[in-house]
Design an enzyme around this catalytic site. Structure first.
Site, mmCIF file in Angstrom:
data_model
loop_
_atom_site.group_PDB
_atom_site.id
_atom_site.type_symbol
_atom_site.label_atom_id
_atom_site.label_comp_id
_atom_site.label_asym_id
_atom_site.label_seq_id
_atom_site.Cartn_x
_atom_site.Cartn_y
_atom_site.Cartn_z
ATOM 1 N N CYS A 2 38.830 -7.874 45.386
ATOM 2 C CA CYS A 2 38.426 -7.443 46.210
ATOM 3 C C CYS A 2 37.888 -7.087 47.397
ATOM 4 C CB CYS A 2 39.181 -9.281 46.270
ATOM 5 S SG CYS A 2 40.933 -8.860 48.196
ATOM 6 N N CYS A 5 41.259 -6.135 48.688
ATOM 7 C CA CYS A 5 41.673 -4.782 48.096
ATOM 8 C C CYS A 5 40.942 -3.468 48.435
ATOM 9 C CB CYS A 5 41.868 -5.003 46.824
ATOM 10 S SG CYS A 5 42.926 -6.037 46.759
ATOM 11 N N ASP A 28 38.314 -7.757 62.913
ATOM 12 C CA ASP A 28 36.884 -8.461 62.014
ATOM 13 C C ASP A 28 35.875 -8.199 62.138
ATOM 14 O OD1 ASP A 28 37.906 -12.109 60.652
ATOM 15 O OD2 ASP A 28 35.956 -11.027 61.672
ATOM 16 N N ASN A 82 44.077 -18.844 56.582
ATOM 17 C CA ASN A 82 43.505 -20.020 56.146
ATOM 18 C C ASN A 82 43.952 -20.390 54.100
ATOM 19 O OD1 ASN A 82 42.057 -20.884 58.320
ATOM 20 N ND2 ASN A 82 40.447 -19.442 58.677
ATOM 21 N N GLY A 88 39.368 -23.552 54.065
ATOM 22 C CA GLY A 88 38.782 -22.732 54.774
ATOM 23 C C GLY A 88 38.993 -21.286 54.247
ATOM 24 N N HIS A 93 42.148 -13.184 49.739
ATOM 25 C CA HIS A 93 43.479 -11.981 49.920
ATOM 26 C C HIS A 93 44.021 -12.580 50.840
ATOM 27 C CE1 HIS A 93 44.710 -7.861 49.393
ATOM 28 N NE2 HIS A 93 45.779 -7.432 50.096
ATOM 29 N N HIS A 95 45.469 -12.947 54.580
ATOM 30 C CA HIS A 95 45.435 -11.964 55.456
ATOM 31 C C HIS A 95 45.775 -13.984 57.236
ATOM 32 C CE1 HIS A 95 41.922 -14.606 54.218
ATOM 33 N NE2 HIS A 95 41.141 -14.529 55.573
ATOM 34 N N HIS A 97 44.453 -14.174 61.121
ATOM 35 C CA HIS A 97 43.743 -14.306 62.162
ATOM 36 C C HIS A 97 44.607 -14.274 63.032
ATOM 37 C CE1 HIS A 97 40.365 -15.287 59.756
ATOM 38 N NE2 HIS A 97 40.987 -15.673 58.259
#
Ligand code: 5GP
Ligand code: ZN
Length: 119
Positions: A2, A5, A28, A82, A88, A93, A95, A97
């Site tokens: 991914c 990764c 981001d 999410n 969404g 992987h 994460h 935000h």
């Protein structure tokens, strides 16, 4: 492998903020707030629902440290993960935000509710 990764392995670039053996924080690529940081475990864990509690226990102080770097511990921030299709989640992987640097609106509305209102 991914995208996240690949970032962990250094195969894709990222604007890194903080890193230790187990976790990584980076900006981001498409920020939704003046400060928008992604915080991930280096290990590939699909999402929050499959994340062992011990990992979260170690991730919590790491997340708090990221907040301090931007003084968001003083000004406030929003932490979002999410989870799955309806949540969404686009990158599978885990994460978080971290959004800050401005007063954020609340609440978000479900897309279905939004669609009904437009009929
Ligand atoms: P999700 O929708 O899965 O919760 O969030 C994925 C996030 O990853 C999005 O906010 C998107 O802008 C961000 N993103 C996608 N690809 C990349 C990338 O290659 N680098 C960085 N830094 N962020 C990315
Ligand atoms: Zn991964």
């Amino acid at each position: 492998m991914c995208i996240f990764c690949k970032i962990v392995k250094g195969e894709l670039p990222a604007n890194k903020v903080l890193e230790n053996q187990e976790f990584l924080a980076f900006h981001d690529i498409s920020p939704k707030a003046p400060i928008h940081i992604l915080i991930i475990p280096k290990e590939h864990i699909e999402n929050f629902q499959s994340c062992p509690g011990e990992v979260m226990g170690r991730m919590t102080p790491f997340i708090q440290e990221v907040a301090r770097i931007f003084e968001l511990d003083k000004t406030g921030y929003r932490l979002i993960t999410n989870n799955g299709k309806n949540g969404g989640q686009e990158i599978m992987h885990l994460h978080f935000h971290m959004l800050g640097g401005a007063k954020l609106t609340w609440p978000y509305q479900a897309i279905e509710q939004e669609a009904k209102r437009n009929i």
